[in-house]
Motif scaffolding. Structure first.
Motif, PDB file in Angstrom:
ATOM      1  N   UNK A  54       2.792   8.634   3.433  1.00 57.21           N
ATOM      2  CA  UNK A  54       4.203   8.281   3.275  1.00 57.21           C
ATOM      3  C   UNK A  54       4.351   6.853   2.759  1.00 57.21           C
ATOM      4  N   UNK A  55       3.472   5.941   3.177  1.00 56.08           N
ATOM      5  CA  UNK A  55       3.512   4.573   2.664  1.00 56.08           C
ATOM      6  C   UNK A  55       3.189   4.541   1.174  1.00 56.08           C
ATOM      7  N   UNK A  56       2.179   5.303   0.776  1.00 54.20           N
ATOM      8  CA  UNK A  56       1.827   5.365  -0.644  1.00 54.20           C
ATOM      9  C   UNK A  56       2.974   5.970  -1.444  1.00 54.20           C
ATOM     10  N   UNK A  57       3.621   6.972  -0.880  1.00 50.76           N
ATOM     11  CA  UNK A  57       4.757   7.606  -1.562  1.00 50.76           C
ATOM     12  C   UNK A  57       5.895   6.605  -1.758  1.00 50.76           C
ATOM     13  N   UNK A  58       6.224   5.832  -0.720  1.00 51.00           N
ATOM     14  CA  UNK A  58       7.325   4.873  -0.814  1.00 51.00           C
ATOM     15  C   UNK A  58       7.041   3.784  -1.844  1.00 51.00           C
ATOM     16  N   UNK A  59       5.817   3.268  -1.852  1.00 52.59           N
ATOM     17  CA  UNK A  59       5.489   2.224  -2.820  1.00 52.59           C
ATOM     18  C   UNK A  59       5.355   2.793  -4.229  1.00 52.59           C
ATOM     19  N   UNK A  60       4.918   4.036  -4.333  1.00 53.08           N
ATOM     20  CA  UNK A  60       4.906   4.674  -5.644  1.00 53.08           C
ATOM     21  C   UNK A  60       6.311   4.845  -6.196  1.00 53.08           C
ATOM     22  N   UNK A  61       7.244   5.182  -5.337  1.00 53.28           N
ATOM     23  CA  UNK A  61       8.635   5.311  -5.766  1.00 53.28           C
ATOM     24  C   UNK A  61       9.206   3.953  -6.179  1.00 53.28           C
ATOM     25  N   UNK A  62       8.832   2.900  -5.445  1.00 55.66           N
ATOM     26  CA  UNK A  62       9.268   1.549  -5.805  1.00 55.66           C
ATOM     27  C   UNK A  62       8.713   1.160  -7.176  1.00 55.66           C
ATOM     28  N   UNK A  63       7.450   1.509  -7.432  1.00 57.34           N
ATOM     29  CA  UNK A  63       6.831   1.234  -8.740  1.00 57.34           C
ATOM     30  C   UNK A  63       7.546   1.996  -9.853  1.00 57.34           C
TER      31      UNK A  63
END
Length: 331
Positions: A54-63
């Protein structure tokens, strides 16, 4: 220098809260108007851990939403957080509130509102002060403020499951598509995660948003689409500096695969991903293969099923036909 303190008796800090704060700071200060590369140094706490999808998903969305050329998210190994510049700043912030007593406002019956009022008082001691010639921009995050990305726990629970029925559910189509997009541009190891634009002309994201930081992305691409990886020298437990590794890679040396020279031994990485993606546990590997490469998993399962059925048909011993005695008509 930006500080976003918040107080709550129930809510814990999550990656969605950090993303919300980063988004507000970036929007207010026009960060990405002339910048397209962002590096984040974290303390590798539960809200920053790289083994939580979920952390990777959130930062991927931010990117993706900020159209960044590269988002690099690193943390210090356990026992080395003292090198984190943010950790060093805490001592200065503590000195600014030495001998300060902040009482809760009794006019508020709700504890969250009392914490919000305490944050306002705390803000007076930190805001506009300076640390190492940097002006401190301190703004409290109140409990009434909503996050830009809601449902972190629900997203975390969704990505934790690895059953094919759950993953292929129509309700998870958007999550599955976004996650596959992010991880096609993602490099992950124990203390490193990065998202970098690719050169694929068919990519739905990178083809529409050309690279702006061409020199930086050119360097990263020459290193295998991630930072120059630490390389142990002939002296045990001594590593080359960042500049030494950069010059070596520009001279033609190949970049090391992440987490393959650890004292504890090399770690397993995904053989189906084009970029290095390190597995941190067996469960993490199973979730990754189901969410990202479920077509390969299902095809392999079909092959196993076919091979097992063929083996059964080939090696199954012939049963001896026994004649059943029929009664004579006279009986």
């Amino acid at each position: 220098m930006f500080i976003r303190p918040f107080g709550s008796t129930s809510d814990k800090a999550t990656s969605e809260i950090h993303i919300n704060n980063l988004q507000q700071i970036a929007t207010e200060n026009n960060w990405f108007l002339h910048r397209s590369v962002l590096t984040i140094i974290s303390d590798n706490g539960p809200d920053w851990k790289t083994d939580i999808m979920a952390n990777i998903y959130n930062f991927g969305r931010f990117w993706e939403e900020n159209k960044l050329d590269a988002l690099i998210w690193v943390s210090y190994a356990p026992g080395n957080s003292r090198y984190n510049p943010i950790e060093r700043m805490f001592s200065h912030l503590t000195d600014l509130i030495a001998n300060v007593i902040i009482d809760f406002d009794p006019t508020f019956s709700n504890i969250n509102h009392q914490l919000d009022s305490a944050l306002i008082e705390l803000n007076k001691y930190w805001h506009t002060k300076k640390y190492d010639k940097f002006k401190i921009d301190c703004r409290p995050v109140f409990s009434v403020n909503g996050n830009s990305f809601d449902g972190h726990q629900e997203l975390k629970d969704t990505l934790t499951k690895s059953s094919i029925k759950h993953i292929m559910n129509e309700e998870n189509d958007n999550i599955r598509f976004n996650l596959q997009l992010y991880l096609r541009h993602c490099v992950r190891s124990s203390y490193y995660v990065s998202f970098i634009k690719c050169t694929d002309s068919t990519c739905v994201h990178c083809s529409r948003h050309p690279v702006r930081a061409k020199k930086t992305i050119g360097l990263l691409r020459s290193c295998g689409n991630y930072l120059p990886w630490p390389q142990m020298t002939l002296h045990k437990y001594h590593y080359d500096t960042f500049l030494q590794r950069t010059h070596a890679l520009l001279a033609g040396e190949s970049n090391a695969v992440p987490d393959q020279q650890l004292p504890s031994g090399p770690t397993k990485h995904c053989s189906a991903c084009k970029l290095p993606y390190i597995f941190l546990s067996k469960a993490d590997e199973e979730r990754h293969m189901m969410w990202i490469h479920q077509s390969n998993v299902t095809s392999n399962n079909k092959r196993k099923h076919l091979s097992s059925s063929r083996s059964q048909s080939i090696y199954q011993p012939k049963q001896r036909k026994t004649r059943t005695r029929e009664l004579s008509p006279e009986y």
